[in-house]
Scaffold this active site. Structure first.
Site, PDB file in Angstrom:
ATOM      1  N   HIS A 124     -20.164  -9.254  68.912  1.00  0.00           N
ATOM      2  CA  HIS A 124     -19.648  -8.535  70.084  1.00  0.00           C
ATOM      3  C   HIS A 124     -20.834  -8.265  71.014  1.00  0.00           C
ATOM      4  O   HIS A 124     -21.967  -8.086  70.546  1.00  0.00           O
ATOM      5  CB  HIS A 124     -19.055  -7.214  69.581  1.00  0.00           C
ATOM      6  CG  HIS A 124     -18.304  -6.417  70.583  1.00  0.00           C
ATOM      7  ND1 HIS A 124     -18.925  -5.633  71.525  1.00  0.00           N
ATOM      8  CD2 HIS A 124     -16.975  -6.262  70.784  1.00  0.00           C
ATOM      9  CE1 HIS A 124     -18.002  -5.015  72.261  1.00  0.00           C
ATOM     10  NE2 HIS A 124     -16.812  -5.393  71.832  1.00  0.00           N
ATOM     11  N   ASP A 201     -22.555  -4.085  61.802  1.00  0.00           N
ATOM     12  CA  ASP A 201     -21.582  -3.547  62.756  1.00  0.00           C
ATOM     13  C   ASP A 201     -20.220  -3.525  62.058  1.00  0.00           C
ATOM     14  O   ASP A 201     -19.586  -4.565  61.890  1.00  0.00           O
ATOM     15  CB  ASP A 201     -21.574  -4.451  63.999  1.00  0.00           C
ATOM     16  CG  ASP A 201     -20.432  -4.125  64.948  1.00  0.00           C
ATOM     17  OD1 ASP A 201     -19.658  -3.193  64.670  1.00  0.00           O
ATOM     18  OD2 ASP A 201     -20.319  -4.833  65.970  1.00  0.00           O
ATOM     19  N   GLN A 204     -14.826  -3.356  62.943  1.00  0.00           N
ATOM     20  CA  GLN A 204     -13.549  -3.937  62.518  1.00  0.00           C
ATOM     21  C   GLN A 204     -13.386  -3.894  61.002  1.00  0.00           C
ATOM     22  O   GLN A 204     -12.311  -4.223  60.494  1.00  0.00           O
ATOM     23  CB  GLN A 204     -13.447  -5.407  62.988  1.00  0.00           C
ATOM     24  CG  GLN A 204     -13.542  -5.584  64.486  1.00  0.00           C
ATOM     25  CD  GLN A 204     -12.365  -4.949  65.226  1.00  0.00           C
ATOM     26  OE1 GLN A 204     -11.315  -4.676  64.645  1.00  0.00           O
ATOM     27  NE2 GLN A 204     -12.535  -4.719  66.508  1.00  0.00           N
ATOM     28  N   LYS A 227     -11.058   2.893  66.382  1.00  0.00           N
ATOM     29  CA  LYS A 227     -10.441   1.716  65.734  1.00  0.00           C
ATOM     30  C   LYS A 227      -9.967   2.063  64.326  1.00  0.00           C
ATOM     31  O   LYS A 227      -9.377   1.255  63.631  1.00  0.00           O
ATOM     32  CB  LYS A 227     -11.438   0.563  65.687  1.00  0.00           C
ATOM     33  CG  LYS A 227     -11.836   0.109  67.097  1.00  0.00           C
ATOM     34  CD  LYS A 227     -12.771  -1.059  67.075  1.00  0.00           C
ATOM     35  CE  LYS A 227     -13.512  -1.176  68.376  1.00  0.00           C
ATOM     36  NZ  LYS A 227     -12.933  -2.163  69.288  1.00  0.00           N
ATOM     37  N   CYS A 364     -15.240  -9.596  74.654  1.00  0.00           N
ATOM     38  CA  CYS A 364     -16.653  -9.158  74.630  1.00  0.00           C
ATOM     39  C   CYS A 364     -17.463 -10.020  73.669  1.00  0.00           C
ATOM     40  O   CYS A 364     -18.320  -9.510  72.922  1.00  0.00           O
ATOM     41  CB  CYS A 364     -16.788  -7.685  74.251  1.00  0.00           C
ATOM     42  SG  CYS A 364     -16.036  -6.581  75.436  1.00  0.00           S
TER      43      CYS A 364
HETATM   44  N1  PMP Z   1     -18.439  -4.292  67.537  1.00  0.00           N
HETATM   45  C1  PMP Z   1     -17.227  -4.809  67.310  1.00  0.00           C
HETATM   46  C2  PMP Z   1     -17.078  -5.864  66.257  1.00  0.00           C
HETATM   47  C3  PMP Z   1     -16.140  -4.364  68.049  1.00  0.00           C
HETATM   48  O1  PMP Z   1     -14.925  -4.880  67.814  1.00  0.00           O
HETATM   49  C4  PMP Z   1     -16.330  -3.369  69.044  1.00  0.00           C
HETATM   50  C5  PMP Z   1     -15.186  -2.883  69.893  1.00  0.00           C
HETATM   51  N2  PMP Z   1     -14.380  -3.905  70.405  1.00  0.00           N
HETATM   52  C6  PMP Z   1     -17.617  -2.854  69.215  1.00  0.00           C
HETATM   53  C7  PMP Z   1     -18.638  -3.333  68.449  1.00  0.00           C
HETATM   54  C8  PMP Z   1     -17.894  -1.773  70.229  1.00  0.00           C
HETATM   55  O2  PMP Z   1     -17.212  -0.621  69.895  1.00  0.00           O
HETATM   56  P1  PMP Z   1     -17.092   0.584  70.937  1.00  0.00           P
HETATM   57  O3  PMP Z   1     -16.676  -0.019  72.240  1.00  0.00           O
HETATM   58  O4  PMP Z   1     -16.062   1.477  70.354  1.00  0.00           O
HETATM   59  O5  PMP Z   1     -18.448   1.230  70.999  1.00  0.00           O
END
Ligand code: PMP
Length: 406
Positions: A124, A201, A204, A227, A364
């Site tokens: 991401h 990270d 998910q 999430k 993203c």
């Molecule tokens: N890493 C992953 C794998 C994600 O799916 C996301 C959110 N789509 C993020 C990081 C970023 O999370 P946040 O926008 O809640 O900080």
């Protein structure tokens, strides 16, 4: 149609816990953010209602009670991911802030010109850009682990690429686009084998699989509450205590200090030193309720439930010629796909007309889109409230898309 045995074998029936989800609406965008169970909404309402006060400073009873509740949330998070102690849990605004904090306060201090950072192709943007920013500042370089043919992070390739110049590895535990699950323990062993630290990270992963940071052995782990059926605006950075204690603060302000004078300021120990300002008190209480909810259902059950839904979706879609399925067959809760000749935004719009909410775009993860050779994908992602009826609605909607586009 979806095999009804899924419902019988994995009887996770939680729709009643989510009265805000309208009947007949297939919400398949949990990877972006999850809907909230009533118990979480109630915990937030209660926190702002008869129990509300600030934390850590008040000498009056209500503030003392709120401090106890806030710190209980920290302990709950520590137990949830099997951290060694609640002092290892830093509340952040979300995963993005957690990664930036480590990039600035660990990598920004430890890395020097010529050092290298290892990321993967499926990250991401929030697990790419903070590292680019720090790499540029200190003169470090970034390497990118490719994917296997079935779209997992290729750990054999990573083993061959790692050198003692690599000081930091940062990888997604579960891909937000492909659902691929990382063997986090092996990735950690590989990183540690060359003396690198590793950040995972877990955005998910925490809503989908049981996470045990002690068992993984990693150095940092981040995730966002929103999430995980919790509120927005709060997340978690877990770090090994010796690393957190050696890191300088991220931001200055109230709460993060030991003693302030114009001559010199000294800082509180972790985690306080990383939590400048009045924290997201109510967010922490909402996260506590969300973890109670998820653990009440059981992560093994949730995982089995979502795996069954993914399997049914992939089976149904693989019967449609123009559909290209991405990601491994055993992806966790997430199915990305494209339809030949149809832009994913059109897929999303047509599905929405049939009350099916999916995500369409680059998620993203623009470098991943480039590696897959697509501008965007359509993504269906499942949560605890989804059932076979949602898979049926999705498959019917896609059949409609293919009819419209001939
Ligand atoms: N890493 C992953 C794998 C994600 O799916 C996301 C959110 N789509 C993020 C990081 C970023 O999370 P946040 O926008 O809640 O900080």
């Amino acid at each position: 149609m979806v095999d009804a045995t899924i419902a019988r074998e994995q009887p996770l029936d939680t729709l009643a816990d989510f009265p805000a989800i309208p009947s007949g609406w297939a919400y398949l965008d949990t990877a972006a953010t999850s809907q909230k169970p009533q118990v979480v909404v109630d915990a937030i309402t209660r926190a702002y209602d008869t129990t509300y006060a600030t934390v850590h400073r008040g000498v009056y009873q209500r503030s003392a009670d709120m401090t106890v509740a806030y710190e209980a949330a920290r302990r709950r998070v520590a137990a949830f991911i099997n951290a060694g102690s609640d002092a290892e849990i830093v509340f952040t605004r979300g995963a993005t802030e957690g990664i930036n904090l480590v990039a600035q306060c660990w990598a920004g201090v430890q890395l020097k010109a010529g050092d290298r950072i290892m990321l993967s192709m499926l990250e991401h943007h929030s697990n790419i850009v903070p590292w680019q920013m720090v790499a540029e500042r200190v003169g470090a370089a970034i390497d990118v682990v490719p994917l296997t043919e079935d779209h997992r992070i290729d750990l054999d390739a990573m083993a061959a690429m790692l050198t003692p110049r690599h000081k930091l590895v940062a990888l997604a535990h579960v891909s937000n686009v492909l659902g691929s699950v990382l063997d986090a323990r092996r990735a950690t062993e590989l990183a540690h084998g060359v003396g690198a630290k590793i950040l995972i990270d877990g955005c998910q992963a925490v809503p989908r699989i049981a996470v045990d940071v002690s068992e993984i052995g990693c150095d940092f782990y981040v995730f966002s509450a929103h999430k995980l059926y919790g509120p927005t605006g709060i997340g978690v950075l877990w770090g090994k205590p010796e690393l957190l204690d050696a890191m300088p603060p991220y931001q200055g302000g109230g709460s993060m200090i030991d003693r302030v004078s114009f001559a010199q300021t000294t800082y509180a120990p972790a985690p306080g030193r990383f939590e400048a300002g009045t924290p997201h008190i109510v967010g922490a209480l909402g996260l506590h309720a969300a973890i109670d909810y998820v653990e009440g259902l059981g992560l093994e059950r949730i995982h089995a439930h979502e795996t069954a839904l993914v399997r049914a979706t992939r089976e149904a879609l693989s019967g449609i010629n123009s559909v290209r399925l991405l990601g491994p067959a055993d992806s966790a809760g997430i199915v990305s796909f494209t339809i030949e000749g149809v832009h994913p935004h059109d897929i999303g719009t047509i599905l929405d007309e049939g009350r099916v909410a999916i995500r369409a775009g680059h998620h993203c993860a623009q470098p991943l889109m480039e590696a897959l050779g697509v501008p965007a994908t359509a993504r269906a992602s499942f949560g605890v409230y989804n059932g076979p009826q949602d898979v049926d609605a999705l498959v019917a909607g896609i059949a409609r898309v293919t009819r419209i586009f001939g």
